[in-house]
Design an enzyme around this catalytic site. Structure first.
Site, PDB file in Angstrom:
ATOM      1  N   GLU A  44       0.816  -1.210   0.000  1.00 32.25           N
ATOM      2  CA  GLU A  44       0.000   0.000   0.000  1.00 32.25           C
ATOM      3  C   GLU A  44       0.851   1.263   0.000  1.00 32.25           C
ATOM      4  O   GLU A  44       1.696   1.456   0.892  1.00 32.25           O
ATOM      5  CB  GLU A  44      -0.926   0.011   1.223  1.00 32.25           C
ATOM      6  CG  GLU A  44      -1.873   1.197   1.232  1.00 32.25           C
ATOM      7  CD  GLU A  44      -2.926   1.104   2.317  1.00 32.25           C
ATOM      8  OE1 GLU A  44      -3.537   2.137   2.637  1.00 32.25           O
ATOM      9  OE2 GLU A  44      -3.154  -0.003   2.833  1.00 32.25           O
ATOM     10  N   LYS A  72      -7.629  -0.214  11.256  1.00 29.33           N
ATOM     11  CA  LYS A  72      -6.956  -0.655  10.037  1.00 29.33           C
ATOM     12  C   LYS A  72      -5.706   0.183   9.798  1.00 29.33           C
ATOM     13  O   LYS A  72      -4.668  -0.322   9.360  1.00 29.33           O
ATOM     14  CB  LYS A  72      -7.919  -0.557   8.849  1.00 29.33           C
ATOM     15  CG  LYS A  72      -7.411  -1.222   7.569  1.00 29.33           C
ATOM     16  CD  LYS A  72      -6.641  -0.282   6.669  1.00 29.33           C
ATOM     17  CE  LYS A  72      -6.249  -0.947   5.364  1.00 29.33           C
ATOM     18  NZ  LYS A  72      -5.494  -0.034   4.470  1.00 29.33           N
ATOM     19  N   ASP A 104       3.916 -14.147  12.385  1.00 30.36           N
ATOM     20  CA  ASP A 104       2.579 -14.567  11.983  1.00 30.36           C
ATOM     21  C   ASP A 104       1.636 -13.370  12.005  1.00 30.36           C
ATOM     22  O   ASP A 104       1.084 -13.013  13.050  1.00 30.36           O
ATOM     23  CB  ASP A 104       2.087 -15.668  12.925  1.00 30.36           C
ATOM     24  CG  ASP A 104       0.789 -16.317  12.454  1.00 30.36           C
ATOM     25  OD1 ASP A 104       0.076 -15.709  11.642  1.00 30.36           O
ATOM     26  OD2 ASP A 104       0.501 -17.437  12.914  1.00 30.36           O
ATOM     27  N   HIS A 142      -2.292  10.386   0.067  1.00 32.39           N
ATOM     28  CA  HIS A 142      -2.317   8.986  -0.345  1.00 32.39           C
ATOM     29  C   HIS A 142      -2.321   8.863  -1.865  1.00 32.39           C
ATOM     30  O   HIS A 142      -1.564   8.077  -2.441  1.00 32.39           O
ATOM     31  CB  HIS A 142      -3.553   8.316   0.242  1.00 32.39           C
ATOM     32  CG  HIS A 142      -3.679   6.872  -0.100  1.00 32.39           C
ATOM     33  ND1 HIS A 142      -2.951   5.896   0.531  1.00 32.39           N
ATOM     34  CD2 HIS A 142      -4.440   6.237  -1.025  1.00 32.39           C
ATOM     35  CE1 HIS A 142      -3.257   4.714   0.016  1.00 32.39           C
ATOM     36  NE2 HIS A 142      -4.159   4.905  -0.930  1.00 32.39           N
TER      37      HIS A 142
END
Length: 426
Positions: free
Chosen positions: A83, A261, A277, A375
């Protein structure tokens, strides 16, 4: 050698030049990051020993976050993510905290929980008491399964028995608390759970069913705190608006999901880069967000008396430095070497700090300018590459579609065609 994470101008260098700059400032071997070159890291033969039915490997960009100071020490932090803006945002937020001391952390230790489910119990309360009476015996049996862990100062620490009402009756659930030291701990606690299950069944007059760790690692919490400079954030109004945005995320699960998030953008990127993990960590963090019965924000931002912004974060982080992909994956080994962390606790401190930094950057973008501006400017380079631009063309195409405020693939293709036809001046 002390690491200096303040590397100005890194974005203007080529990937090869960046690696040279990073290894020099990290004080590690000049070739330590060469495994990040495509074709030099994880090969198909190695991958074939890690999972089943291997077809190949997939590449994910690995960047380095700069400016991070945690508990008085600088870190250059590897982040694996697809991202745009994540690495740059975390680095920028770390810069805003750097002058005010950076990030400080605390933790509850490296305790993982193994669960043993006992079913068909005639007398649940009596079973609970019999299991607790045998606590010393059971802890000794657990330690006997991993003498190496016990020799390192870890091992079984406690036994908790819960009576869990279900739609099929009351289940007796035994929690074995294990100090796993510098491991993630899944293999150790699962082995202990398997060994304890038959004896627990005898004690409870029951049948043991599930015997496995819990990813709700609420005995393995890491807390991070930082003060962010009001002026670097953009002024008092931006600080106040971030606090309002934080209150929104604390109160509303729809906003909290997106807020968290943003935290996981940072956390998962470091966890993945170091071969840990990521699914276990994500499950633990999201379950922690719902620990009070409703889903809420994992972080909180408040205005300090001097007008600066204080950010705090608490997350369960089951990460390790031994075993698994961390030892088997050459790129993960390089990432750990770059970080220079010496323990799982130190790694968790860095991971939590990056999560808080990334979260602050996202909240600031939302409060100050809207998320799309920064972004999408970074995303423009990805769009230019998708349109077919070469390395020499990407920068010019990206800049043009940003200036045109049309950051879309079809427009990038039009701009690229104009560039190649000579209709765009240098």
């Amino acid at each position: 050698m002390a690491i200096n994470s303040r590397l100005s101008g890194l974005r203007d260098s080529s990937p090869r030049e960046r690696r040279a700059i990073v290894v020099r400032n990290a004080g590690i071997d000049a070739s330590a990051l060469d495994v990040l070159e495509p074709g030099a890291g994880l090969g198909v033969e190695q991958a074939d020993h890690m999972i089943e039915n291997v077809l190949g490997v997939i590449g994910i960009p690995v960047g380095v976050a700069t400016n991070l100071t945690v508990n008085g020490r600088d870190y250059l932090v590897p982040m694996a993510t697809e991202e745009p803006s994540v690495v740059a945002a975390a680095s920028n937020a770390a810069r805003m905290a750097r002058g005010l001391g950076g990030f400080t952390t605390s933790d509850t230790g490296n305790i993982m929980i193994a669960q043993i489910q006992l079913v068909d119990v005639v007398d649940p309360e009596g079973a609970r008491m019999r299991v607790l009476e045998a606590r010393a015996e059971l802890l000794a049996l657990a330690d006997a399964q991993d003498p190496v862990l016990a020799g390192l100062g870890g091992g079984a620490r406690d036994l908790v028995v819960r009576l869990v009402p279900t739609r099929l009756g009351v289940h007796v659930v035994v929690h074995l608390h294990v100090d796993v030291r510098d491991a993630m701990g899944a293999n150790a606690v699962n082995t202990m759970a398997e060994a304890l299950a038959p004896r627990l069944g005898e004690l409870a007059g029951a049948r043991s069913l599930l015997r496995i760790l819990s990813n709700k690692a609420d005995q393995r919490l890491t807390r991070a705190r930082a003060v962010f400079d009001r002026e670097l954030l953009g002024g008092q109004q931006v600080v106040d608006d971030i606090v309002l945005a934080s209150a929104f995320a604390e109160a509303d699960p729809y906003r909290a999901a997106t807020h968290n998030k943003g935290i996981m953008n940072g956390i998962t990127a470091v966890v993945l880069a170091t071969g840990n993990d990521s699914r276990a960590v994500e499950a633990g963090c999201h379950s922690h967000a719902a620990r009070a019965g409703s889903y809420t924000a994992l972080s909180r931002f408040e205005r300090a008396a001097d007008g600066n912004l204080v950010g705090t974060l608490e997350v369960p982080l089951a990460v390790g430095l031994v075993g698994g992909a961390t030892r088997a994956h050459p790129a993960a080994q390089a990432a750990v070497a770059l970080l220079g962390v010496q323990s799982a606790t130190e790694l968790a401190a860095v991971v939590a700090s990056i999560g808080l930094a990334q979260n602050l950057a996202a909240c600031r973008a939302l409060a100050a300018e809207g998320i799309q501006r920064g972004h999408m400017t970074l995303h423009a380079r990805t769009i230019a590459a998708s349109a077919g631009a070469t390395t020499d063309e990407i920068g010019r195409v990206a800049q043009r579609i940003v200036d045109d405020r049309r950051i879309r693939l079809e427009h990038a293709q039009e701009v690229l065609a104009e560039l190649r036809a000579g209709r765009i001046s240098p």
